[in-house]
Design an enzyme around this catalytic site. Structure first.
Site, mmCIF file in Angstrom:
data_model
loop_
_atom_site.group_PDB
_atom_site.id
_atom_site.type_symbol
_atom_site.label_atom_id
_atom_site.label_comp_id
_atom_site.label_asym_id
_atom_site.label_seq_id
_atom_site.Cartn_x
_atom_site.Cartn_y
_atom_site.Cartn_z
ATOM 1 N N GLY A 18 0.931 -1.047 -0.161
ATOM 2 C CA GLY A 18 -0.031 0.162 0.010
ATOM 3 C C GLY A 18 0.863 1.271 0.023
ATOM 4 O O GLY A 18 0.515 2.103 0.631
ATOM 5 N N ALA A 19 1.949 1.153 -0.666
ATOM 6 C CA ALA A 19 2.857 2.445 -0.663
ATOM 7 C C ALA A 19 2.610 3.394 -1.658
ATOM 8 O O ALA A 19 3.541 4.231 -2.062
ATOM 9 C CB ALA A 19 4.275 1.910 -0.803
ATOM 10 N N ARG A 21 0.519 5.670 -1.826
ATOM 11 C CA ARG A 21 -0.180 6.898 -1.186
ATOM 12 C C ARG A 21 -0.023 6.897 0.290
ATOM 13 O O ARG A 21 0.073 5.686 0.913
ATOM 14 C CB ARG A 21 -1.467 7.081 -1.660
ATOM 15 C CG ARG A 21 -2.585 6.257 -1.376
ATOM 16 C CD ARG A 21 -4.008 6.408 -1.844
ATOM 17 N NE ARG A 21 -4.129 6.445 -3.262
ATOM 18 C CZ ARG A 21 -4.187 5.506 -4.170
ATOM 19 N NH1 ARG A 21 -4.537 3.877 -3.250
ATOM 20 N NH2 ARG A 21 -4.295 5.125 -5.547
ATOM 21 N N ILE A 23 0.140 6.899 4.110
ATOM 22 C CA ILE A 23 1.222 6.485 5.268
ATOM 23 C C ILE A 23 2.213 5.561 4.654
ATOM 24 O O ILE A 23 3.627 5.820 4.859
ATOM 25 C CB ILE A 23 0.405 5.624 6.425
ATOM 26 C CG1 ILE A 23 -0.303 6.546 7.228
ATOM 27 C CG2 ILE A 23 1.587 5.108 7.193
ATOM 28 C CD1 ILE A 23 -1.425 5.840 8.221
ATOM 29 N N GLY A 24 1.944 4.621 3.686
ATOM 30 C CA GLY A 24 2.784 3.899 3.243
ATOM 31 C C GLY A 24 3.982 4.581 2.228
ATOM 32 O O GLY A 24 5.048 4.198 2.423
ATOM 33 N N LYS A 43 -1.783 -1.830 -5.617
ATOM 34 C CA LYS A 43 -2.687 -2.460 -6.647
ATOM 35 C C LYS A 43 -2.746 -1.201 -7.811
ATOM 36 O O LYS A 43 -2.973 -1.398 -8.940
ATOM 37 C CB LYS A 43 -3.885 -2.548 -6.088
ATOM 38 C CG LYS A 43 -4.410 -3.861 -5.169
ATOM 39 C CD LYS A 43 -5.682 -4.169 -4.857
ATOM 40 C CE LYS A 43 -6.306 -3.045 -4.280
ATOM 41 N NZ LYS A 43 -7.901 -3.411 -4.130
ATOM 42 N N ASP A 75 -1.787 -7.223 -5.276
ATOM 43 C CA ASP A 75 -3.010 -7.683 -4.549
ATOM 44 C C ASP A 75 -2.623 -8.451 -3.632
ATOM 45 O O ASP A 75 -2.374 -9.421 -4.023
ATOM 46 C CB ASP A 75 -4.104 -7.922 -5.361
ATOM 47 C CG ASP A 75 -5.405 -7.897 -4.603
ATOM 48 O OD1 ASP A 75 -5.290 -8.220 -3.217
ATOM 49 O OD2 ASP A 75 -6.578 -8.040 -5.058
ATOM 50 N N TYR A 169 -14.387 -4.909 10.818
ATOM 51 C CA TYR A 169 -13.339 -4.070 10.764
ATOM 52 C C TYR A 169 -12.464 -4.372 11.905
ATOM 53 O O TYR A 169 -11.251 -4.471 11.571
ATOM 54 C CB TYR A 169 -13.613 -2.566 10.703
ATOM 55 C CG TYR A 169 -12.519 -1.766 10.519
ATOM 56 C CD1 TYR A 169 -11.603 -1.903 9.377
ATOM 57 C CD2 TYR A 169 -12.190 -0.787 11.448
ATOM 58 C CE1 TYR A 169 -10.316 -1.051 9.406
ATOM 59 C CE2 TYR A 169 -11.138 -0.269 11.617
ATOM 60 C CZ TYR A 169 -10.235 -0.089 10.541
ATOM 61 O OH TYR A 169 -8.907 0.615 10.775
ATOM 62 N N LYS A 173 -8.838 -5.879 11.378
ATOM 63 C CA LYS A 173 -7.454 -4.933 11.787
ATOM 64 C C LYS A 173 -6.612 -5.651 13.276
ATOM 65 O O LYS A 173 -5.640 -5.566 13.260
ATOM 66 C CB LYS A 173 -8.080 -3.401 12.229
ATOM 67 C CG LYS A 173 -7.098 -2.583 12.227
ATOM 68 C CD LYS A 173 -6.557 -2.111 10.721
ATOM 69 C CE LYS A 173 -5.358 -1.250 10.664
ATOM 70 N NZ LYS A 173 -4.930 -1.296 9.363
#
Length: 423
Positions: A18-19, A21, A23-24, A43, A75, A169, A173
């Site tokens: 997830g980098a 955008r 925090i990543g 993705k 993914d 959720y 998490k």
């Protein structure tokens, strides 16, 4: 004491999910300034109509910051895609030193409102994706001199308040956090495995969707998470099994100026989930400062999943309080009360008679209380049923008051209204 060395990540290879955008990407750029190699596993290959950035624009930023980038379409629910990205990273950089499990999906909806497609998405990305990526990367991490796994997930707070409004959720998490709990022990002495969570809301595309217009000024930037992550990843591999909060980590490092991380310095900040503030308090604070939250916990009167130790007569009393407070009472009172109750129905509650049409709920108020009233829960019930006046309770030592004494007297007006409502 947490030690940090300059350019500690120079030459290290980080695999960040997830980098593209948020925090990543912030963690990627922080490491890139040391000269690290960054595998951008996400993705988004084509521009998204609502979300900023792609793996390729993120790669350009990493290169501009001084690092080397390898953008990979991944993914993390797809085992083959994860395996191919790992192999490509090993072939390109010679190995992998650090895994940052950042990719996550969120839907803050109740059990009946959450389609199974969304349940599968959250469990597939947050829990299974984190577990899968970790499992496939561990053989490579074991070859590194100082390997780390860092999951962006919260401390395991089992207070039911964090389950009742979005069970799916929270399960998903907490699955990431349970990976930390288990893998830290399983690979103790070989790989450092830790979790990092923000003290306050972080301005990201996800937060904008959840908080709506106006939420940004209540947030910090992702830079605070990136700085905290850098401190953690600079530690030796025996620093493991910790559930860490960004602000606490940086305070331990001597950071005192946290306004540098604020989107709008000086503005009140919104606490993040899973820490101390209850969901109702978060919604109240968001609305108080102009945000329009896309999630709202159901009213307490329609919920049967209250925290057991705080239910009963106290909950019933506050239900009646909610029914009698209004703008006129707020204008004439202008005070925020906090009730610290002990005994059989102990807990902390607040009553805001200072803003809007008034509000009340469990936990501390969003703004600092003008008066804190400490007493036994049984005396609280007597007081609000008209059997014990606040002044008499104070004089007999049953009530301790810290703050504005006149507000205790004003509280008697509210009690009169409640008695008319036939408490």
């Amino acid at each position: 004491k947490l030690n940090v060395y300059l350019n500690f990540l120079a030459g290290c290879t980080l695999f960040i999910t997830g980098a593209s955008r948020g925090i990543g990407k912030a963690i990627a750029l922080k490491a890139a300034r040391d000269g690290a190699n960054i595998v951008i596993a996400a993705k988004t290959a084509e521009p998204h109509p609502k979300l900023p950035g792609t793996i390729y624009t993120a790669a350009q930023e990493v290169e501009a910051a001084g690092g080397k980038a390898l953008p990979c379409v991944v993914d993390i629910r797809d085992e083959q895609q994860v395996e191919e990205a790992i192999q490509k990273a090993v072939n390109t950089f010679g190995g992998i030193d650090i895994l940052v499990n950042n990719a996550s999906a969120i839907s803050l909806t109740g059990t009946l409102e959450t389609p199974m497609k969304k349940v599968d998405l959250m469990l597939g990305i947050n829990l299974r994706g984190t577990y899968l990526t970790s499992k496939l990367l561990i053989p490579h991490l074991l070859k590194s001199h100082n390997p780390h796994i860092l999951n962006l997930s919260p401390p395991l707070n089992l207070n039911p308040v964090w389950f009742k409004n979005h069970t799916a959720y929270t399960m998903a998490k907490y699955g990431m956090s349970m990976c930390v709990l288990g893998m830290a022990e399983e690979f103790r002495g070989q790989i450092a495995v830790n979790a990092l969570w923000p003290r306050t809301a972080i301005q990201t595309a996800a937060m904008d969707m959840l908080g709506g217009e106006g939420v940004g000024k209540q947030c910090r930037t992702a830079d605070i998470i990136a700085d905290a992550a850098y401190v953690i990843l600079s530690q030796p591999k025996d620093y493991t099994g910790h559930f860490l909060v960004d602000e606490d980590i940086l305070k331990e490092r001597g950071v005192q100026d946290f306004d540098q991380y604020a989107v709008q310095p000086g503005h009140p900040l919104l606490p993040d989930f899973f820490l101390d503030e209850a969901p109702e308090t978060l919604v109240q604070q968001m609305e108080q400062h102009g945000a329009t939250p896309a999630f709202k916990p159901p009213p307490s009167s329609s919920s049967s999943s209250a925290v057991p130790q705080s239910s009963g007569p106290i909950e019933s009393t506050f239900d009646i309080i909610r029914g009698v407070i209004n703008e006129d009472l707020v204008k004439s009172t202008q005070g925020i009360y906090q009730f610290d109750l002990s005994g059989e129905h102990g807990g902390v509650w607040f009553l805001d008679l200072k803003s809007g049409s008034g509000s009340t709920g469990r936990g501390e108020p969003a703004a600092k209380a003008d008066v804190v009233m400490t007493m036994d829960s049984s005396d609280f019930s007597k007081m609000f049923s008209g059997k014990l006046k606040p002044t008499m309770a104070f004089m007999t030592g049953k009530l301790k008051i810290k703050g504005d004494m006149t507000l205790a007297i004003k509280l008697e007006k509210l009690m009169g209204r409640m008695n008319k409502a036939k408490l």
